[in-house]
Scaffold this motif. Structure first.
Motif, PDB file in Angstrom:
ATOM      1  N   UNK A 197       8.831   5.562  22.938  1.00  0.00           N
ATOM      2  CA  UNK A 197       8.582   6.286  21.944  1.00  0.00           C
ATOM      3  C   UNK A 197       8.820   5.519  21.048  1.00  0.00           C
ATOM      4  N   UNK A 198       7.942   4.745  19.663  1.00  0.00           N
ATOM      5  CA  UNK A 198       8.670   4.195  18.860  1.00  0.00           C
ATOM      6  C   UNK A 198       7.635   5.092  17.332  1.00  0.00           C
ATOM      7  N   UNK A 199       8.744   5.742  16.633  1.00  0.00           N
ATOM      8  CA  UNK A 199       8.338   6.009  15.762  1.00  0.00           C
ATOM      9  C   UNK A 199       8.149   4.703  14.492  1.00  0.00           C
ATOM     10  N   UNK A 200       7.565   5.092  13.077  1.00  0.00           N
ATOM     11  CA  UNK A 200       7.195   4.349  12.434  1.00  0.00           C
ATOM     12  C   UNK A 200       6.354   4.523  11.131  1.00  0.00           C
ATOM     13  N   UNK A 201       6.821   3.524  10.299  1.00  0.00           N
ATOM     14  CA  UNK A 201       6.276   4.082   9.130  1.00  0.00           C
ATOM     15  C   UNK A 201       6.696   2.118   8.156  1.00  0.00           C
ATOM     16  N   UNK A 202       5.301   2.734   7.484  1.00  0.00           N
ATOM     17  CA  UNK A 202       5.072   1.579   6.580  1.00  0.00           C
ATOM     18  C   UNK A 202       6.273   0.897   4.814  1.00  0.00           C
ATOM     19  N   UNK A 203       7.181   1.324   5.478  1.00  0.00           N
ATOM     20  CA  UNK A 203       8.290   1.259   4.047  1.00  0.00           C
ATOM     21  C   UNK A 203       9.048   0.072   4.478  1.00  0.00           C
ATOM     22  N   UNK A 204       8.641  -0.928   5.270  1.00  0.00           N
ATOM     23  CA  UNK A 204       9.495  -2.047   5.809  1.00  0.00           C
ATOM     24  C   UNK A 204       7.483  -3.196   6.106  1.00  0.00           C
ATOM     25  N   UNK A 205       7.783  -3.693   5.402  1.00  0.00           N
ATOM     26  CA  UNK A 205       6.684  -5.051   5.872  1.00  0.00           C
ATOM     27  C   UNK A 205       6.914  -4.433   7.801  1.00  0.00           C
ATOM     28  N   UNK A 222       0.687  -1.415   0.182  1.00  0.00           N
ATOM     29  CA  UNK A 222      -0.421  -0.137  -0.124  1.00  0.00           C
ATOM     30  C   UNK A 222       1.096   1.678   0.059  1.00  0.00           C
ATOM     31  N   UNK A 223       1.431   1.430   0.140  1.00  0.00           N
ATOM     32  CA  UNK A 223       2.883   2.498   0.729  1.00  0.00           C
ATOM     33  C   UNK A 223       3.462   2.630  -0.582  1.00  0.00           C
ATOM     34  N   UNK A 224       3.598   1.419  -1.071  1.00  0.00           N
ATOM     35  CA  UNK A 224       4.172   1.513  -2.478  1.00  0.00           C
ATOM     36  C   UNK A 224       3.136   1.918  -3.579  1.00  0.00           C
ATOM     37  N   UNK A 225       2.901   2.087  -3.736  1.00  0.00           N
ATOM     38  CA  UNK A 225       1.162   1.990  -4.788  1.00  0.00           C
ATOM     39  C   UNK A 225       1.180   3.954  -4.679  1.00  0.00           C
ATOM     40  N   UNK A 226       1.985   4.013  -3.557  1.00  0.00           N
ATOM     41  CA  UNK A 226       1.237   5.611  -3.724  1.00  0.00           C
ATOM     42  C   UNK A 226       1.986   6.318  -3.609  1.00  0.00           C
ATOM     43  N   UNK A 227       3.351   5.359  -3.218  1.00  0.00           N
ATOM     44  CA  UNK A 227       5.252   6.572  -4.134  1.00  0.00           C
ATOM     45  C   UNK A 227       5.612   5.661  -4.708  1.00  0.00           C
ATOM     46  N   UNK A 228       4.714   5.036  -6.168  1.00  0.00           N
ATOM     47  CA  UNK A 228       5.266   4.948  -6.914  1.00  0.00           C
ATOM     48  C   UNK A 228       4.558   6.010  -8.569  1.00  0.00           C
ATOM     49  N   UNK A 229       3.116   6.306  -8.176  1.00  0.00           N
ATOM     50  CA  UNK A 229       3.212   7.814  -8.435  1.00  0.00           C
ATOM     51  C   UNK A 229       4.012   8.722  -8.080  1.00  0.00           C
ATOM     52  N   UNK A 230       5.184   8.197  -7.328  1.00  0.00           N
ATOM     53  CA  UNK A 230       6.019  10.402  -7.034  1.00  0.00           C
ATOM     54  C   UNK A 230       7.388  10.084  -7.922  1.00  0.00           C
ATOM     55  N   UNK A 231       7.638   8.692  -8.200  1.00  0.00           N
ATOM     56  CA  UNK A 231       8.793   8.308  -9.134  1.00  0.00           C
ATOM     57  C   UNK A 231       9.973   7.776  -8.295  1.00  0.00           C
ATOM     58  N   UNK A 232       9.342   7.004  -7.848  1.00  0.00           N
ATOM     59  CA  UNK A 232       9.788   5.493  -7.047  1.00  0.00           C
ATOM     60  C   UNK A 232       9.583   4.504  -8.316  1.00  0.00           C
ATOM     61  N   UNK A 233      10.988   3.526  -8.387  1.00  0.00           N
ATOM     62  CA  UNK A 233      11.544   2.690  -8.213  1.00  0.00           C
ATOM     63  C   UNK A 233      12.069   1.490  -8.162  1.00  0.00           C
TER      64      UNK A 233
END
Length: 271
Positions: free
Chosen positions: A175-183, A34-45
């Motif tokens: 406190x833990x900061x995180x994203x969905x860049x990694x499963x 889901x994270x990748x699907x958004x970033x692909x439109x921003x030029x992610x390869x």
């Protein structure tokens, strides 16, 4: 073997290499896709070897990087991973060459990547990158290095943003900061939260959900950063048991009798 590019057309069915190998199969990578699907439109390869293995490079225009940096007209390497049976066969060189060619074709000034003073879990290997010509552009506590490979002497030198220069945060407690860049985060952050709550320890999980939030984060590695009373502790994605082992190692264990360290496995490591 051939390389394959992950696109919006094949993302749903494509193996994205960093899938967790557990009884749930690949269900744990849904958040990453889901994270990748958004970033692909921003030029992610996302380029990978056409195998079900961890052989891939993922990069994005640095202006869209989920990392607090200033690196205009560069490509930022999010993740670069060759592991297991595919090591030592030249695939890392080939993937990097594909990234370099793409950067030059797009008129970029060079490549930039987050690394560390020495090899650390979940960060690109500094020894390999420096061997390939990458230089230190900037540093941030406690061990982060921003490495870059400029295409000309006149290229701008990338920098970390001021928000990561202190290595601290104003938040109290765990406190833990995180994203969905990694499963791994989607699986292990809730486990960590539940584990601390079972020990009657307060923890706040702050999910970074936009590029703007990521570029203002208090740690360069926005995928996962654990703090205690404002002090950075680790960027390793922890299991419940490896968290307990970390508490013992850092003398932060709560006032109870700690278990034997031998009971605990090492934190999650990349291949």
């Amino acid at each position: 073997m051939e390389f394959k590019r992950v696109t919006l057309d094949n993302l749903a069915s494509e193996h994205i290499c960093c899938a967790l190998t557990d009884q749930k199969g690949e269900s744990s990578v849904a958040s990453k896709k889901a994270w990748l699907s958004q970033r692909l439109g921003e030029g992610l390869v996302f380029d990978k070897l056409d195998v079900r293995g961890k052989v891939f490079i993922e990069y994005i225009p640095a202006e869209k990087a989920w990392c607090p940096i200033t690196a205009d007209h560069y490509l930022f390497i999010n993740c670069f991973w060759v592991s297991g049976q595919y090591k030592g066969q030249g695939y890392a060189n080939l993937l990097l060459e594909r990234c370099l060619a793409d950067a030059k074709a797009k008129g970029k000034q060079g490549l930039v990547v987050l690394s560390a003073e020495k090899k650390m879990p979940f960060l690109s290997d500094p020894k390999y990158l420096k061997y390939k010509g990458f230089q230190i552009a900037d540093q941030a506590p406690p061990y982060y290095e921003l490495l870059y490979l400029p295409f000309s002497p006149q290229a701008n030198v990338p920098q970390f943003k001021a928000c990561v220069k202190s290595g601290r945060t104003d938040e109290e407690g765990w406190v833990v900061y995180y994203t969905n860049q990694c499963p791994h985060t989607d699986k292990y952050v809730p486990i960590l939260v539940d584990h601390l709550k079972s020990k009657k320890l307060a923890i706040k999980a702050i999910k970074i959900e936009t590029t703007e939030q990521a570029q203002k984060a208090p740690n360069p590695f926005t995928t996962y950063a654990l703090f205690y009373n404002g002090q950075f502790i680790t960027n390793e994605i922890l299991t419940a048991k490896s968290f307990d082992k970390l508490l013992i190692k850092t003398n932060l264990y709560p006032p109870t009798v700690p278990p034997s360290p031998s009971e605990y496995p090492a934190p999650l490591q990349r291949g």
